[in-house]
Design a protein around this motif. Sequence first.
Motif, PDB file in Angstrom:
ATOM      1  N   LEU A 115       0.798  -1.229   0.000  1.00  3.79           N
ATOM      2  CA  LEU A 115       0.000   0.000   0.000  1.00  3.79           C
ATOM      3  C   LEU A 115       0.834   1.284   0.000  1.00  3.79           C
ATOM      4  CD1 LEU A 115      -2.934   0.833  -0.184  1.00  3.79           C
ATOM      5  CD2 LEU A 115      -3.013   0.877   2.297  1.00  3.79           C
ATOM      6  N   PRO A 116       1.917   1.366   0.766  1.00  2.00           N
ATOM      7  CA  PRO A 116       2.709   2.596   0.716  1.00  2.00           C
ATOM      8  C   PRO A 116       3.328   2.867  -0.662  1.00  2.00           C
ATOM      9  CG  PRO A 116       3.239   1.342   2.679  1.00  2.00           C
ATOM     10  CD  PRO A 116       2.374   0.463   1.823  1.00  2.00           C
ATOM     11  N   LEU A 117       3.412   1.854  -1.507  1.00  2.00           N
ATOM     12  CA  LEU A 117       4.006   2.005  -2.836  1.00  2.00           C
ATOM     13  C   LEU A 117       2.958   2.146  -3.932  1.00  2.00           C
ATOM     14  CD1 LEU A 117       6.564  -0.910  -2.418  1.00  2.00           C
ATOM     15  CD2 LEU A 117       6.937   1.516  -1.945  1.00  2.00           C
ATOM     16  N   THR A 118       1.693   2.003  -3.571  1.00  2.00           N
ATOM     17  CA  THR A 118       0.600   1.984  -4.549  1.00  2.00           C
ATOM     18  C   THR A 118       0.085   3.388  -4.823  1.00  2.00           C
ATOM     19  OG1 THR A 118      -0.049  -0.176  -3.735  1.00  2.00           O
ATOM     20  CG2 THR A 118      -1.654   0.992  -5.053  1.00  2.00           C
ATOM     21  N   GLY A 119       0.184   3.788  -6.070  1.00  2.00           N
ATOM     22  CA  GLY A 119      -0.378   5.070  -6.486  1.00  2.00           C
ATOM     23  C   GLY A 119       0.387   6.265  -5.953  1.00  2.00           C
ATOM     24  N   SER A 120       0.465   7.287  -6.788  1.00  2.00           N
ATOM     25  CA  SER A 120       1.121   8.517  -6.352  1.00  2.00           C
ATOM     26  C   SER A 120       0.110   9.652  -6.205  1.00  2.00           C
ATOM     27  CB  SER A 120       2.225   8.912  -7.337  1.00  2.00           C
ATOM     28  OG  SER A 120       1.684   9.067  -8.628  1.00  2.00           O
ATOM     29  N   THR A 121      -1.144   9.367  -6.562  1.00  2.00           N
ATOM     30  CA  THR A 121      -2.222  10.337  -6.373  1.00  2.00           C
ATOM     31  C   THR A 121      -3.442   9.605  -5.824  1.00  2.00           C
ATOM     32  OG1 THR A 121      -3.199  10.053  -8.571  1.00  2.00           O
ATOM     33  CG2 THR A 121      -1.449  11.724  -8.359  1.00  2.00           C
ATOM     34  N   GLN A 122      -4.391  10.372  -5.300  1.00  2.00           N
ATOM     35  CA  GLN A 122      -5.630   9.775  -4.806  1.00  2.00           C
ATOM     36  C   GLN A 122      -6.360   9.039  -5.927  1.00  2.00           C
ATOM     37  OE1 GLN A 122      -7.961  12.808  -2.863  1.00  2.00           O
ATOM     38  NE2 GLN A 122      -6.412  13.149  -1.275  1.00  2.00           N
ATOM     39  N   ALA A 153     -13.123  -4.018   5.521  1.00  2.00           N
ATOM     40  CA  ALA A 153     -13.200  -2.721   6.202  1.00  2.00           C
ATOM     41  C   ALA A 153     -11.824  -2.286   6.691  1.00  2.00           C
ATOM     42  CB  ALA A 153     -14.184  -2.791   7.365  1.00  2.00           C
ATOM     43  N   LEU A 154     -11.026  -3.232   7.183  1.00  2.00           N
ATOM     44  CA  LEU A 154      -9.664  -2.920   7.613  1.00  2.00           C
ATOM     45  C   LEU A 154      -8.849  -2.370   6.444  1.00  2.00           C
ATOM     46  CD1 LEU A 154      -7.185  -3.084   9.557  1.00  2.00           C
ATOM     47  CD2 LEU A 154      -6.884  -5.412   8.723  1.00  2.00           C
ATOM     48  N   LEU A 155      -8.919  -3.034   5.288  1.00  2.00           N
ATOM     49  CA  LEU A 155      -8.188  -2.554   4.116  1.00  2.00           C
ATOM     50  C   LEU A 155      -8.704  -1.198   3.652  1.00  2.00           C
ATOM     51  CD1 LEU A 155      -7.652  -5.760   1.967  1.00  2.00           C
ATOM     52  CD2 LEU A 155      -6.071  -4.640   3.543  1.00  2.00           C
ATOM     53  N   ALA A 156     -10.014  -0.998   3.717  1.00  2.00           N
ATOM     54  CA  ALA A 156     -10.582   0.305   3.334  1.00  2.00           C
ATOM     55  C   ALA A 156     -10.052   1.400   4.255  1.00  2.00           C
ATOM     56  CB  ALA A 156     -12.106   0.248   3.369  1.00  2.00           C
ATOM     57  N   ASP A 157      -9.962   1.119   5.546  1.00  4.16           N
ATOM     58  CA  ASP A 157      -9.416   2.102   6.497  1.00  4.16           C
ATOM     59  C   ASP A 157      -7.954   2.410   6.172  1.00  4.16           C
ATOM     60  OD1 ASP A 157     -11.807   2.299   7.866  1.00  4.16           O
ATOM     61  OD2 ASP A 157     -11.216   0.919   9.466  1.00  4.16           O
ATOM     62  N   LEU A 158      -7.180   1.379   5.861  1.00  6.20           N
ATOM     63  CA  LEU A 158      -5.772   1.592   5.504  1.00  6.20           C
ATOM     64  C   LEU A 158      -5.659   2.442   4.237  1.00  6.20           C
ATOM     65  CD1 LEU A 158      -4.339  -1.978   6.189  1.00  6.20           C
ATOM     66  CD2 LEU A 158      -3.965   0.082   7.558  1.00  6.20           C
ATOM     67  N   CYS A 159      -6.540   2.188   3.273  1.00  5.19           N
ATOM     68  CA  CYS A 159      -6.526   2.980   2.039  1.00  5.19           C
ATOM     69  C   CYS A 159      -6.930   4.429   2.309  1.00  5.19           C
ATOM     70  CB  CYS A 159      -7.448   2.359   0.991  1.00  5.19           C
ATOM     71  SG  CYS A 159      -6.740   0.908   0.200  1.00  5.19           S
ATOM     72  N   ARG A 160      -7.898   4.633   3.190  1.00  2.00           N
ATOM     73  CA  ARG A 160      -8.294   6.009   3.540  1.00  2.00           C
ATOM     74  C   ARG A 160      -7.132   6.758   4.173  1.00  2.00           C
ATOM     75  NH1 ARG A 160     -12.884   3.324   5.637  1.00  2.00           N
ATOM     76  NH2 ARG A 160     -14.541   3.336   4.103  1.00  2.00           N
ATOM     77  N   GLU A 161      -6.393   6.077   5.040  1.00  4.71           N
ATOM     78  CA  GLU A 161      -5.217   6.702   5.660  1.00  4.71           C
ATOM     79  C   GLU A 161      -4.194   7.072   4.593  1.00  4.71           C
ATOM     80  OE1 GLU A 161      -3.695   4.092   8.678  1.00  4.71           O
ATOM     81  OE2 GLU A 161      -5.585   4.089   9.781  1.00  4.71           O
ATOM     82  N   LEU A 184      -4.858   7.631   1.406  1.00  3.93           N
ATOM     83  CA  LEU A 184      -5.434   8.709   0.596  1.00  3.93           C
ATOM     84  C   LEU A 184      -5.134  10.078   1.204  1.00  3.93           C
ATOM     85  CD1 LEU A 184      -8.959   7.387  -0.420  1.00  3.93           C
ATOM     86  CD2 LEU A 184      -7.136   8.075  -1.963  1.00  3.93           C
ATOM     87  N   ALA A 185      -5.185  10.155   2.517  1.00  4.06           N
ATOM     88  CA  ALA A 185      -4.956  11.432   3.201  1.00  4.06           C
ATOM     89  C   ALA A 185      -3.548  11.961   2.967  1.00  4.06           C
ATOM     90  CB  ALA A 185      -5.225  11.274   4.697  1.00  4.06           C
ATOM     91  N   THR A 186      -2.626  11.117   2.560  1.00  7.32           N
ATOM     92  CA  THR A 186      -1.239  11.538   2.354  1.00  7.32           C
ATOM     93  C   THR A 186      -0.931  11.868   0.894  1.00  7.32           C
ATOM     94  OG1 THR A 186      -0.352   9.308   1.934  1.00  7.32           O
ATOM     95  CG2 THR A 186      -0.516  10.016   4.240  1.00  7.32           C
ATOM     96  N   LEU A 187      -1.914  11.645   0.005  1.00  4.16           N
ATOM     97  CA  LEU A 187      -1.665  11.807  -1.430  1.00  4.16           C
ATOM     98  C   LEU A 187      -2.359  13.043  -1.990  1.00  4.16           C
ATOM     99  CD1 LEU A 187      -2.264   8.119  -2.568  1.00  4.16           C
ATOM    100  CD2 LEU A 187      -0.062   9.272  -2.305  1.00  4.16           C
ATOM    101  N   PRO A 188      -1.768  13.669  -3.039  1.00  3.51           N
ATOM    102  CA  PRO A 188      -2.466  14.762  -3.720  1.00  3.51           C
ATOM    103  C   PRO A 188      -3.619  14.191  -4.536  1.00  3.51           C
ATOM    104  CG  PRO A 188      -0.433  14.227  -4.878  1.00  3.51           C
ATOM    105  CD  PRO A 188      -0.460  13.389  -3.628  1.00  3.51           C
ATOM    106  N   PRO A 189      -4.641  15.033  -4.816  1.00  2.00           N
ATOM    107  CA  PRO A 189      -5.830  14.531  -5.519  1.00  2.00           C
ATOM    108  C   PRO A 189      -5.536  13.895  -6.880  1.00  2.00           C
ATOM    109  CG  PRO A 189      -6.229  16.713  -4.654  1.00  2.00           C
ATOM    110  CD  PRO A 189      -4.782  16.418  -4.443  1.00  2.00           C
ATOM    111  N   GLY A 190      -4.770  14.556  -7.719  1.00  2.00           N
ATOM    112  CA  GLY A 190      -4.531  14.023  -9.062  1.00  2.00           C
ATOM    113  C   GLY A 190      -5.773  14.149  -9.909  1.00  2.00           C
ATOM    114  N   GLU A 191      -5.647  13.767 -11.167  1.00  2.00           N
ATOM    115  CA  GLU A 191      -6.791  13.849 -12.078  1.00  2.00           C
ATOM    116  C   GLU A 191      -7.612  12.587 -11.941  1.00  2.00           C
ATOM    117  OE1 GLU A 191      -6.035  15.020 -16.063  1.00  2.00           O
ATOM    118  OE2 GLU A 191      -4.347  16.257 -15.484  1.00  2.00           O
TER     119      GLU A 191
END
Length: 90
Positions: free
Chosen positions: A25-32, A57-65, A67-74
């Motif tokens: 997850l920390p390596l996945t995606g550079s934008t939201q 739900a656990l994975l969704a929570d991790l992804c939300r966390e 997301l909060a660290t990434l820029p929106p992106g297109e």
Amino acid sequence: MSDEAPVAQLETLAEGYIRLVRMALPLTGSTQAELRQWWRGETLRRRQYGLTPEQEALLADLCRERLATLPPGETAPARNAAPARRRALI
């Protein structure tokens, strides 16, 4: 029969998938937008590995966390977008 405890308990496919996602997850995606696209792309795999609602739900929570660290992106329109009645987890 031996009285010794097993050395290690084998994990389920779902547990292995969760462990892998936690590492990746920390390596996945550079934008939201990229992370959301990845999440949608993993839907089949989450079903295939038989995640429980709690595990998903656990994975969704991790992804939300994350997301909060990434820029929106297109945001590109999703192919095969879910019907409006289904709420996205992230």
